[in-house]
Structures are given as C-alpha cells and as structure tokens.
Enzyme design. Sequence first.
Site, PDB file in Angstrom:
ATOM      1  CE  LYS A 276     -39.603  39.435   2.151  1.00 14.20           C
ATOM      2  NZ  LYS A 276     -38.672  39.836   1.089  1.00 14.20           N
ATOM      3  NE  ARG A 350     -33.583  32.516  -4.811  1.00 16.67           N
ATOM      4  CZ  ARG A 350     -32.945  33.627  -5.162  1.00 16.67           C
ATOM      5  NH1 ARG A 350     -31.675  33.590  -5.541  1.00 16.67           N
ATOM      6  NH2 ARG A 350     -33.562  34.782  -5.160  1.00 16.67           N
TER       7      ARG A 350
HETATM    8  N1  BES Z   1     -41.073  37.020  -1.947  1.00 13.49           N
HETATM    9  C1  BES Z   1     -39.860  37.701  -2.147  1.00 13.49           C
HETATM   10  C2  BES Z   1     -39.824  38.474  -3.461  1.00 13.49           C
HETATM   11  C3  BES Z   1     -40.706  39.679  -3.525  1.00 13.49           C
HETATM   12  C4  BES Z   1     -40.202  40.917  -3.203  1.00 13.49           C
HETATM   13  C5  BES Z   1     -41.997  39.588  -3.965  1.00 13.49           C
HETATM   14  C6  BES Z   1     -40.994  42.029  -3.294  1.00 13.49           C
HETATM   15  C7  BES Z   1     -42.805  40.708  -4.049  1.00 13.49           C
HETATM   16  C8  BES Z   1     -42.289  41.938  -3.728  1.00 13.49           C
HETATM   17  C9  BES Z   1     -38.696  36.732  -2.173  1.00 13.49           C
HETATM   18  O1  BES Z   1     -38.821  35.630  -1.333  1.00 13.49           O
HETATM   19  C10 BES Z   1     -37.494  37.470  -1.690  1.00 13.49           C
HETATM   20  O2  BES Z   1     -37.483  37.862  -0.555  1.00 13.49           O
HETATM   21  N2  BES Z   1     -36.520  37.662  -2.571  1.00 13.49           N
HETATM   22  C11 BES Z   1     -35.337  38.357  -2.231  1.00 13.49           C
HETATM   23  C12 BES Z   1     -34.175  37.579  -2.793  1.00 13.49           C
HETATM   24  C13 BES Z   1     -32.827  38.050  -2.302  1.00 13.49           C
HETATM   25  C14 BES Z   1     -32.693  37.779  -0.823  1.00 13.49           C
HETATM   26  C15 BES Z   1     -31.770  37.340  -3.076  1.00 13.49           C
HETATM   27  C16 BES Z   1     -35.420  39.738  -2.841  1.00 13.49           C
HETATM   28  O3  BES Z   1     -35.949  39.882  -3.940  1.00 13.49           O
HETATM   29  O4  BES Z   1     -34.998  40.685  -2.189  1.00 13.49           O
HETATM   30 MN    MN Z   2     -38.199  36.035   0.638  1.00 14.38          MN
END
Ligand code: BES
Ligand code: MN
Length: 499
Positions: A276, A350
């Site tokens: 990230k 997931r």
């Molecule tokens: N934990 C994150 C989702 C999240 C994002 C929670 C912002 C709280 C605030 C999750 O694991 C994630 O990174 N999701 C990705 C999915 C994508 C790679 C398909 C996302 O939402 O960007």
């Molecule tokens: Mn994630």
Amino acid sequence: MKINVRAGKIEKHKTDAAIILLFEDEKPGTAAERVDKALGGMISRLVNKGDFTPKRGEVHLLYPEGRVSAERLLLVGMGKRSEFTTNCLRQAAGRAACSLRSAGARDITFIIDGVVLDAEELGQALAEGSILGLYRFVKYKTSKENGLAKDVRTITLLKESLGGLKAMQKGVKVGEAIAASTVMARDLVSSPPADKTPTIIAAKAKEIARQFGLRLQVLEKNRMRKLGMGGLLGVAAGSAQPPKFLIVEYRKGGKKPFIALVGKTITFDSGGISIKPAENMDRMKDDMSGGAAVLGAIRTAAALKLPLNVVGLLPVTENMPSGSAYKPGDVLRTMSGQTIEVLSTDAEGRLILSDALTYACTYRPAVIVDIATLTGACGIALGNVATGMLGTDDRFKQKMRAAGEKTGERVWEMPLWEEYYEQIKSDIADMKNTGGRTGGVITAAALLSKFVQKYPWVHLDIAATAWTDKERPYTPKGATGIGVRLLTQFLRDYSEKLR
Ligand code: BES
Ligand code: MN
Ligand code: ZN
C-alpha cells in the site's frame, strides 16, 4: 463508572450536574418544569428568546446558584418529537456526558421524565450512549497533564415515580454489557499492531473465554495445513508472526443449530508484496475490526445469557511483504478445494475468509454472518455512514437491516447479481482475487459467496465504518467498535424469535 437508577425529586437531588432533555415542539417534562420554576423561569426564557433552541445537537450549560441542589444544569436539545428515535437518546446521552466531563462534573444525573420510551430501552440507550460517548483510548498516554478532563464516576437516571424503575434497571444492565463489549472491541482496534499480533489476539480470546465460560480452540499452522487452509496460510506466509485460527463457542441453545459469526482479523494490512502507499498506512491496524466485533458480540451473548448456540471464527494473521511472502501470480488452494489466483496480495481479506467460511459450514449453521473491513470501495459507495450488506438470504438480510436501524449501526444492501461473477473469472484457476476497479464491494462479496455452500449467509463490509476521523455524539475519533452492537441486536432478535 457506576450507573444508578433512582426515584426522587430533582430539586433535592445533590449532583454535579443535572441533564434536562428538551424537545423542540413539546412542553418540558414535569420535573424540568419545576426546575424552571425554581429558577424563576430562566429555562423558558432562554428558549423563548431563542438563546437556546432545543434542536438536536444543541447543549447549554447553566449554573442554578443554589436554587436547586444540582450544581450545574445542562439543557440538551432533542429535536422534533416526531423524529425521535432511540438513537437520538443515545446521542443525547453521549453529548451530555462528554460536555459535562469537560466542564469538570464527576457525578451527573439524567432527568428522564418527559421522555416517552419503553423503560428498558431507555435505560439501555442512556447507558450505552454515555459509556460509549465518554470512551477514551488513553492506555499509551503516560502523562496525566495532557489536558485530559477527569473521568465521570457516577451517572444517575432520576425518575419522579417508581413505575418502570425495575425495567429501567434491567435496561441499564443490558446497556452496560453491550457497551463493555464495544469498549473491548474499540480498545483492540486502537491497539498498535505490535501489541495485537495473532498470538496476542489468541491470548485475549482466551481471557474472554475464561471470563465468560466459552469454549476456545486455537488452531496453529500445522492444523491449518492438515485442514488445507491455503488461503489463510498463503496470506500469512510473509509474516514473522505465526497465524492463528480461533474458534470460540458459546453454547446455551441446547439442540438448536449454531449461528456462525466470521470476522476478518488482519492485525496489520501492509498490502503485502502489492504494498500500500505509505500515507495513512497506520490505519491498517484496524483491519481486524471484524474479528473484534465477533469477539464482542459473543462476549455480550454470554453476558446476557442468550439462549443460543453461537460460534465465532477468526482467521488471524498479518499481511506483510517479505522474502517468504505470497506473490501476485500465486495460486492458492483453499480448504474448500477451490483455487484462487492471486492478482493482488492486498486483496487478502477474502482469501483468509474463504477458509473461515468453509470451516463455518462444518457446523451446518442456521446462518453465517461474516463481518470484514474488506474493501476501500465500500467507503466510495456508502461513505462512512453505512455498512455494506450483501448475502444470499432475504429473511436474514431483513433482520440485519432491522438490527441496524435499532442500534444506529445502519447497513445498506448492494446486489449480488450473476453478471458480477464475470469479473472474478480466472484464466488458470477457479477464480481470481480481484475483480477490477468497478463494483469492488460486490466482486469481493461474490468471491466469498463461493464458500458458503447452501447456508444462509449475510456479509457485512465495515471497511469505512470501523474507524472515524470525525468525532460523533457517542463515537469519539478512532475505532468505532462497529458490529458489536449490530451483531448483538441480531442475536437478541434471533433468540426472541426462537422463544
Ligand atoms: N483492508 C483493506 C480494505 C480497506 C481499505 C479497509 C481502506 C479500510 C480502509 C483490504 O484488504 C484491501 O486492501 N482491499 C483492496 C482490494 C483491492 C486490492 C481489490 C482495496 O480496497 O483497495
Ligand atoms: Mn488489503
Ligand atoms: Zn485488508
């Protein structure tokens, strides 16, 4: 903090502060009216001159200077009677308790005549609202001189007559139990990632299990391997911290089928190799909010002795990049036997949930509810106001919606139509773990749906509701503890139905 329920007259009640709830379009209750009289009509003057309008959210502090026994009076606006809900009362309690703490009151009293609401519900709402409103996460503050006002020590709910006192007392007990579990969840979510590793979460679950007589199993890596939990093991591969799979059982429902609660418990989500951006990455300590909510809900189910069988399932791991980490392009074989092509190691929730959902099916549950900080897309769709809901069973979704309205932890449904499944088709495996930029909440849920077999299932995406950057009436900045009250209400309603 102690919450008392008393019958008595406000004029003679010694307290640091008495709280008067005022509606915009209604006369004050009899107790408030007498206080007004004792003050020579000061309150009605304030209202009539427009210096205080009892709109929702307004508060006004007064010093009665000995004309009643209370040292301070706080007027709290309740808005229009026709728009009044239990949630308004929870908000009023949170606002009142917070502003009186800042004012320096240690012992506060709600005057509750004039609020027409079921006595038990009223006790519960005032207890929840004030405890949750006064919540602070101060564990890591070492200096007492950093401006923190002293804590409120006692809260009294004062009623003129004896009627309904018992029911209100019961409501207070319920509210206290639910608030305590919410506080526990907030504390966990606020904790630094180093202080809530999977091992520490397992220890915390053990402590709760001991305290509430729950059965806890902690599966280690070798067990996960035997069960074929390739999703959880894949995500955990990059971490120096060993993953855990927690199974918490609360059994007070005789031969009734289990309700399975599944909570995403990523104790820190760096994104893994698909790392990230640095900005706000610290927030990803909240990626275990689903697990915290499940622990909290089971804790309350036990505290309230609900006649239910509930199992909580928590796949717990960090998501880290390292030489041993899983990679984009990897294919994971899940406990269900289905394979998932990893396109982003950041779509890890997931993956761990796929195994937990398969495990949930072994209970032949009446319903599976999963709760997860799953997608950033959920905040884009619904903002920070509502939790995303998807699922396969209309009846249970309706129940969840109702629980959301009651608790103020509202959910909003999104569709799971078959067209969306196109987006998670993989060229080389049974599915892929990302579905592209559009419909992110839905494609994530679509993947999960492939692991619930024939069991009724409700999915809750709390990515945008688990944390708040803005303080709200009974939710200070930071971890909200979302899901504890929602799931508890869902369980309570379910147990009512069974009786
Ligand atoms: N934990 C994150 C989702 C999240 C994002 C929670 C912002 C709280 C605030 C999750 O694991 C994630 O990174 N999701 C990705 C999915 C994508 C790679 C398909 C996302 O939402 O960007
Ligand atoms: Mn994630
Ligand atoms: Zn995540």
